[in-house]
Each structure stands twice: as structure tokens, then as C-alpha cells.
Enzyme design. Structure first.
Site, PDB file in Angstrom:
ATOM      1  N   LYS A  24      36.762  56.254  34.805  1.00 36.89           N
ATOM      2  CA  LYS A  24      37.209  56.660  36.144  1.00 36.89           C
ATOM      3  C   LYS A  24      36.806  58.116  36.415  1.00 36.89           C
ATOM      4  CE  LYS A  24      41.296  53.668  35.660  1.00 36.89           C
ATOM      5  NZ  LYS A  24      42.773  53.643  35.788  1.00 36.89           N
TER       6      LYS A  24
ATOM      7  N   TYR B 258      40.976  46.589  42.862  1.00 34.22           N
ATOM      8  CA  TYR B 258      42.402  46.601  42.470  1.00 34.22           C
ATOM      9  C   TYR B 258      43.243  45.671  43.353  1.00 34.22           C
ATOM     10  CZ  TYR B 258      42.047  50.452  39.090  1.00 34.22           C
ATOM     11  OH  TYR B 258      41.782  51.234  37.984  1.00 34.22           O
TER      12      TYR B 258
ATOM     13  N   ASN C 175      44.483  58.048  33.708  1.00 38.24           N
ATOM     14  CA  ASN C 175      44.330  57.471  32.362  1.00 38.24           C
ATOM     15  C   ASN C 175      42.874  57.120  32.005  1.00 38.24           C
ATOM     16  OD1 ASN C 175      44.015  55.158  33.854  1.00 38.24           O
ATOM     17  ND2 ASN C 175      45.840  54.110  33.076  1.00 38.24           N
TER      18      ASN C 175
ATOM     19  N   HIS D 218      39.117  52.111  32.779  1.00 43.26           N
ATOM     20  CA  HIS D 218      39.544  50.760  33.166  1.00 43.26           C
ATOM     21  C   HIS D 218      38.889  49.736  32.248  1.00 43.26           C
ATOM     22  CE1 HIS D 218      40.316  47.155  35.569  1.00 43.26           C
ATOM     23  NE2 HIS D 218      39.074  46.823  35.253  1.00 43.26           N
TER      24      HIS D 218
ATOM     25  N   GLU E 271      35.199  40.833  37.709  1.00 40.87           N
ATOM     26  CA  GLU E 271      34.889  42.264  37.832  1.00 40.87           C
ATOM     27  C   GLU E 271      33.407  42.546  37.537  1.00 40.87           C
ATOM     28  OE1 GLU E 271      39.404  43.925  36.997  1.00 40.87           O
ATOM     29  OE2 GLU E 271      37.913  44.160  35.407  1.00 40.87           O
TER      30      GLU E 271
HETATM   31  P1  IDP Z   1      45.461  48.832  33.349  1.00 42.32           P
HETATM   32  O1  IDP Z   1      44.491  49.861  33.895  1.00 42.32           O
HETATM   33  O2  IDP Z   1      45.953  49.223  31.979  1.00 42.32           O
HETATM   34  O3  IDP Z   1      44.920  47.430  33.395  1.00 42.32           O
HETATM   35  P2  IDP Z   1      47.113  48.129  35.644  1.00 42.32           P
HETATM   36  O4  IDP Z   1      48.547  47.727  35.590  1.00 42.32           O
HETATM   37  O5  IDP Z   1      46.093  47.095  35.973  1.00 42.32           O
HETATM   38  O6  IDP Z   1      46.776  48.881  34.273  1.00 42.32           O
HETATM   39  O7  IDP Z   1      47.022  49.304  36.696  1.00 42.32           O
HETATM   40  C1  IDP Z   1      45.773  49.760  37.147  1.00 42.32           C
HETATM   41  C2  IDP Z   1      45.790  51.266  37.205  1.00 42.32           C
HETATM   42  O8  IDP Z   1      46.774  51.680  38.147  1.00 42.32           O
HETATM   43  C3  IDP Z   1      46.200  51.960  35.904  1.00 42.32           C
HETATM   44  O9  IDP Z   1      45.143  52.107  34.980  1.00 42.32           O
HETATM   45  C4  IDP Z   1      46.686  53.290  36.409  1.00 42.32           C
HETATM   46  O10 IDP Z   1      45.593  54.174  36.667  1.00 42.32           O
HETATM   47  C5  IDP Z   1      47.325  52.918  37.744  1.00 42.32           C
HETATM   48  N1  IDP Z   1      48.769  52.750  37.592  1.00 42.32           N
HETATM   49  C6  IDP Z   1      49.419  51.737  36.984  1.00 42.32           C
HETATM   50  N2  IDP Z   1      50.748  51.925  37.018  1.00 42.32           N
HETATM   51  C7  IDP Z   1      50.918  53.092  37.671  1.00 42.32           C
HETATM   52  C8  IDP Z   1      52.088  53.829  38.043  1.00 42.32           C
HETATM   53  O11 IDP Z   1      53.225  53.455  37.761  1.00 42.32           O
HETATM   54  N3  IDP Z   1      51.870  54.999  38.724  1.00 42.32           N
HETATM   55  C9  IDP Z   1      50.646  55.449  39.046  1.00 42.32           C
HETATM   56  N4  IDP Z   1      49.513  54.777  38.719  1.00 42.32           N
HETATM   57  C10 IDP Z   1      49.666  53.621  38.053  1.00 42.32           C
HETATM   58 MG    MG Z   2      44.504  46.202  35.007  1.00 43.47          MG
END
Ligand code: IDP
Ligand code: MG
Length: 162
Positions: free
Chosen positions: A20, A60, A123, A126, A137
Site C-alpha cells: 500500500k 474493497y 498496515n 494487502h 483480485e
Molecule cells: P486485511 O487487510 O487483513 O485482509 P480487512 O479486514 O480485509 O483486513 O480490512 C482491509 C483493510 O482495511 C485493512 O488492511 C486495514 O488497512 C483497514 N482496516 C481494517 N479494519 C480497520 C479499522 O478498524 N480501522 C481502520 N482501518 C481498518
Molecule cells: Mg481483507
């Protein structure tokens, strides 16, 4: 009867991995690619792109009801994203292990997010969460001709197949 090499090929999976904008801006491209490479997974597609907000919303789409959806899509479309496809046995599930838990506070040390990130909204990486999502994807981010099929010389050492 399938030959051993055909069985091997049939077991190959592909997953979509993206660094990202925060990972790209922080200079973590080489570090992250290196972890997938050293494991023994094979890079089959790669490109640096700045996705539009509409594209980020498509990527997303399953999170559209979540309160952070808009900010997340703004963020993904804010800067360069390094989009990749990695191939290997079990790469979807194991790719997620290399990445670590969604919230870096909960990611184990030794994982990409555990070692290199601090908060969930930044984080850095992805990874597809399952085989069906991976197919969707890969198709969303890449045209078929952008995927490069090749045999790596290391494969016989990684898989023990002659
Ligand atoms: P993942 O990336 O581990 O698959 P997902 O639940 O698919 O996690 O969420 C996608 C992205 O959304 C996460 O990587 C993170 O950047 C963001 N995200 C998820 N939960 C939160 C939150 O509670 N607050 C802010 N951003 C979030
Ligand atoms: Mg995800």
C-alpha cells in the site's frame, strides 16, 4: 496418470499481494518482496500504479458498510501501490501468515505487519484472504497478458520435483 510435474503444476496457486502507499513511501518494497522470494514463492506479475478512488472502492467492495471504508479507499488511491501476483503451493494461506494479523498490534513478531507496522489504518500490505478472492483480485488488478508463466530453476530445489 498425471506425471509428477503435472501434479506439481496443478497444485500451484496464485494470490494477489499489494504494498500500500505507506509501505511504498516508507521504502519497504525490497524488504517485503524479499520475504516472499526467500520463502520460495514465485513472482508472476508486478506493477506500480496509483489506483483511482473508484478502483479502490471496487477492490474493497466487501467492506463498503464499514465506517473506515471511505478513508481506506482515499488512502489506497492516495499514492503508489505496488501490485503483485505471487505463485506457489499454499501461497494464499501462507501469504496471509507472512503478512500477519490485520491489526499490527496483534500481528506476531516475524510477520511483515508485526515487524514493520504499528496501526491498523497503516498496515502497509494487502493479501487475498482466500482462493476465490485471490482469483477475483488478480483479475481486477491484472490483464491475463500481464501474468508471466515461467519455470524457475529454483523450483526443483524448493519442491523436490525433478
Ligand atoms: P486485511 O487487510 O487483513 O485482509 P480487512 O479486514 O480485509 O483486513 O480490512 C482491509 C483493510 O482495511 C485493512 O488492511 C486495514 O488497512 C483497514 N482496516 C481494517 N479494519 C480497520 C479499522 O478498524 N480501522 C481502520 N482501518 C481498518
Ligand atoms: Mg481483507
Amino acid at each position: 496418470m498425471l506425471q509428477q510435474q503435472e501434479v506439481h503444476a496443478a497444485e500451484m496457486e496464485r494470490t494477489f499481494i499489494a504494498i500500500k502507499p505507506d509501505g511504498v513511501q516508507r521504502g519497504l518494497i525490497a524488504e517485503i518482496i524479499s520475504r516472499f522470494e526467500r520463502k520460495g514463492f514465485k513472482l508472476v506479475a508486478i506493477k506500480l500504479i496509483k489506483p483511482s478512488k473508484e478502483f479502490a472502492q471496487k477492490h474493497y467492495h466487501d467492506l463498503k458498510e464499514r465506517p473506515f471504508f471511505n478513508g481506506l479507499c482515499d488512502f489506497l488511491s492516495s499514492g503508489p501501490v505496488l501490485a503483485m501476483v505471487w505463485e506457489g503451493e499454499g501461497v494464499v494461506t501462507y501469504g496471509r501468515k507472512l503478512i500477519g494479523a490485520t491489526d499490527p498490534q496483534k500481528s506476531e513478531p516475524g510477520t511483515i505487519r508485526g515487524d514493520l507496522a504499528v496501526v491498523v489504518g497503516r498496515n502497509i500490505i494487502h493479501g487475498s484472504d482466500g482462493p476465490e478472492t485471490a482469483k477475483d483480485e488478480v483479475n481486477l488488478w491484472f490483464k491475463p497478458e500481464e501474468l508471466v508463466s515461467y519455470t524457475s530453476n529454483a523450483e526443483k530445489w524448493i519442491y523436490g520435483v525433478n
